[in-house]
Design a protein around this motif. Structure first.
Motif, short mmCIF file in Angstrom:
data_model
loop_
_atom_site.label_atom_id
_atom_site.label_comp_id
_atom_site.label_asym_id
_atom_site.label_seq_id
_atom_site.Cartn_x
_atom_site.Cartn_y
_atom_site.Cartn_z
N GLY A 63 0.81 -1.22 0.00
CA GLY A 63 0.00 0.00 0.00
C GLY A 63 0.83 1.26 0.00
N SER A 64 0.29 2.33 0.56
CA SER A 64 0.94 3.63 0.50
C SER A 64 2.12 3.72 1.46
N LEU A 65 3.21 4.28 0.95
CA LEU A 65 4.39 4.56 1.78
C LEU A 65 4.53 6.06 2.02
N GLY A 66 3.48 6.80 1.66
CA GLY A 66 3.49 8.23 1.92
C GLY A 66 4.20 9.03 0.84
N THR A 67 4.52 10.26 1.17
CA THR A 67 5.18 11.18 0.24
C THR A 67 6.69 11.14 0.46
N TRP A 68 7.42 11.13 -0.65
CA TRP A 68 8.88 11.15 -0.60
C TRP A 68 9.39 12.31 -1.43
N SER A 69 10.57 12.78 -1.10
CA SER A 69 11.17 13.91 -1.80
C SER A 69 12.47 13.49 -2.47
N LEU A 70 12.68 14.00 -3.67
CA LEU A 70 13.96 13.87 -4.36
C LEU A 70 14.57 15.26 -4.44
N ASN A 71 15.77 15.42 -3.88
CA ASN A 71 16.44 16.72 -3.86
C ASN A 71 17.78 16.63 -4.60
N ILE A 72 17.98 17.56 -5.51
CA ILE A 72 19.25 17.69 -6.22
C ILE A 72 19.78 19.07 -5.88
N SER A 73 20.94 19.14 -5.25
CA SER A 73 21.40 20.44 -4.76
C SER A 73 22.89 20.63 -4.94
N SER A 74 23.25 21.87 -5.10
CA SER A 74 24.63 22.32 -5.08
C SER A 74 24.61 23.59 -4.24
N PRO A 75 25.23 23.60 -3.07
CA PRO A 75 25.03 24.69 -2.12
C PRO A 75 25.57 26.03 -2.58
N ALA A 76 24.94 27.08 -2.08
CA ALA A 76 25.41 28.44 -2.34
C ALA A 76 26.74 28.66 -1.62
N ALA A 77 27.47 29.64 -2.08
CA ALA A 77 28.77 29.95 -1.48
C ALA A 77 28.58 30.48 -0.05
N THR A 112 15.55 21.86 -19.27
CA THR A 112 16.54 21.25 -20.14
C THR A 112 17.79 22.12 -20.16
N ILE A 113 18.92 21.48 -20.34
CA ILE A 113 20.20 22.18 -20.45
C ILE A 113 20.88 21.65 -21.70
N ALA A 114 20.97 22.48 -22.72
CA ALA A 114 21.54 22.04 -23.99
C ALA A 114 23.05 21.94 -23.91
N GLY A 115 23.66 22.73 -23.03
CA GLY A 115 25.11 22.70 -22.89
C GLY A 115 25.51 22.04 -21.59
N ALA A 116 26.75 22.26 -21.19
CA ALA A 116 27.26 21.66 -19.97
C ALA A 116 26.80 22.45 -18.75
N ILE A 117 26.81 21.79 -17.58
CA ILE A 117 26.54 22.46 -16.32
C ILE A 117 27.58 22.01 -15.31
N THR A 118 28.12 22.95 -14.56
CA THR A 118 29.11 22.66 -13.52
C THR A 118 28.43 22.80 -12.17
N LEU A 119 28.47 21.72 -11.36
CA LEU A 119 27.77 21.70 -10.07
C LEU A 119 28.76 21.36 -8.95
N PRO A 120 29.36 22.37 -8.30
CA PRO A 120 30.27 22.08 -7.18
C PRO A 120 29.52 21.43 -6.02
#
Length: 241
Positions: free
Chosen positions: A118-132, A220-228
């Motif tokens: 049955g239900s396992l509730g709500t889950w979150s997916l987080n993708i992050s790169s922190p601010a300086a 969408t990102i057509a080029g590259a992305i840098t994620l520290p």
């Protein structure tokens, strides 16, 4: 033969269902582990099916994208657009040819339901790169510091900022009501603007956006992305970055 198991004598306790003390009760441990195992399996299955927006180009799963500061040296473009988010919905397609971001958080939620369990509730997916630690200035971001992305295009139901500055010049002014298929807008990464439709061409100078928050259905990102210091995580409940 002694009733010892690896040096531990079994001691039976009344009411303990005949299980020896000092011996791991595997059946009980397995039963306790089942919900956690099912949750992990459910999340993995959902990600394989794309239900958790593991591919951010999906338009069926809404998510939020936020950043402390965004600097776009070549400005931005925007057109009206339609996305399929459980049915056709209007959205703003916002394109940025070159974006410097001070931190990034992509947050999506998904209800997980498994057969039998049955239900396992709500889950979150987080993708992050922190601010300086020390906020980066627009000049620093435009010069290449922070996160860098080329041709970032968002399908946004709403895009908000505490402050936005759209610079221009007499020779290259910002145009509200520009042709959606104009050269300036296409240069931001938006290639599907309809001829004769409304567009915003703010590519006459640098655009700076502070406290960006976009309620989006696709990116969408057509080029590259840098994620520290990239971090990708799953959490139970509606828990953002």
């Amino acid at each position: 033969m002694s009733e010892e198991i690896r040096g531990t004598r079994e001691t039976r306790v009344p009411g303990d269902a005949g299980e020896p003390r000092g011996v791991t009760r595997w059946r009980r441990s397995v039963l306790l582990a089942l919900p956690a195992g099912a949750a992990v399996a459910g999340m993995a299955s959902a990600m394989v099916q794309g239900a958790l927006a593991a591919n951010l180009s999906l338009t069926s799963v809404p998510f939020t994208l936020s950043s402390r500061t965004v600097a776009a040296p070549s400005g931005i473009g925007a057109v009206m657009h339609t996305v399929d988010a459980g049915g056709p919905k209007g959205a703003a397609e916002v394109g940025i040819a070159q974006a410097g971001l001070d931190g990034l958080c992509v947050h999506a939620t998904q209800a997980v339901n498994l057969p039998v369990i049955g239900s396992l509730g709500t889950w979150s997916l987080n993708i992050s790169s922190p601010a300086a630690a020390t906020p980066l200035t627009p000049d620093q971001l435009a010069a290449g510091e922070g996160l860098q992305a080329r041709k970032l295009v968002l399908d946004a139901q709403a895009l908000k900022a505490s402050k936005a500055t759209l610079n221009a010049s007499d020779t290259t002014p910002n145009v509200i009501g520009a042709a959606a298929d104009g050269a300036g807008i296409k240069g931001t990464g938006i290639n599907d603007g309809t001829a004769g439709q409304f567009g915003l061409d703010a590519t006459g100078g640098r655009t700076t956006i502070e406290s960006l928050k976009a309620d989006a259905n696709g990116a969408t990102i057509a080029g590259a992305i840098t994620l520290p210091n990239l971090a990708i995580g799953i959490a139970h409940g509606d828990t953002s970055c």
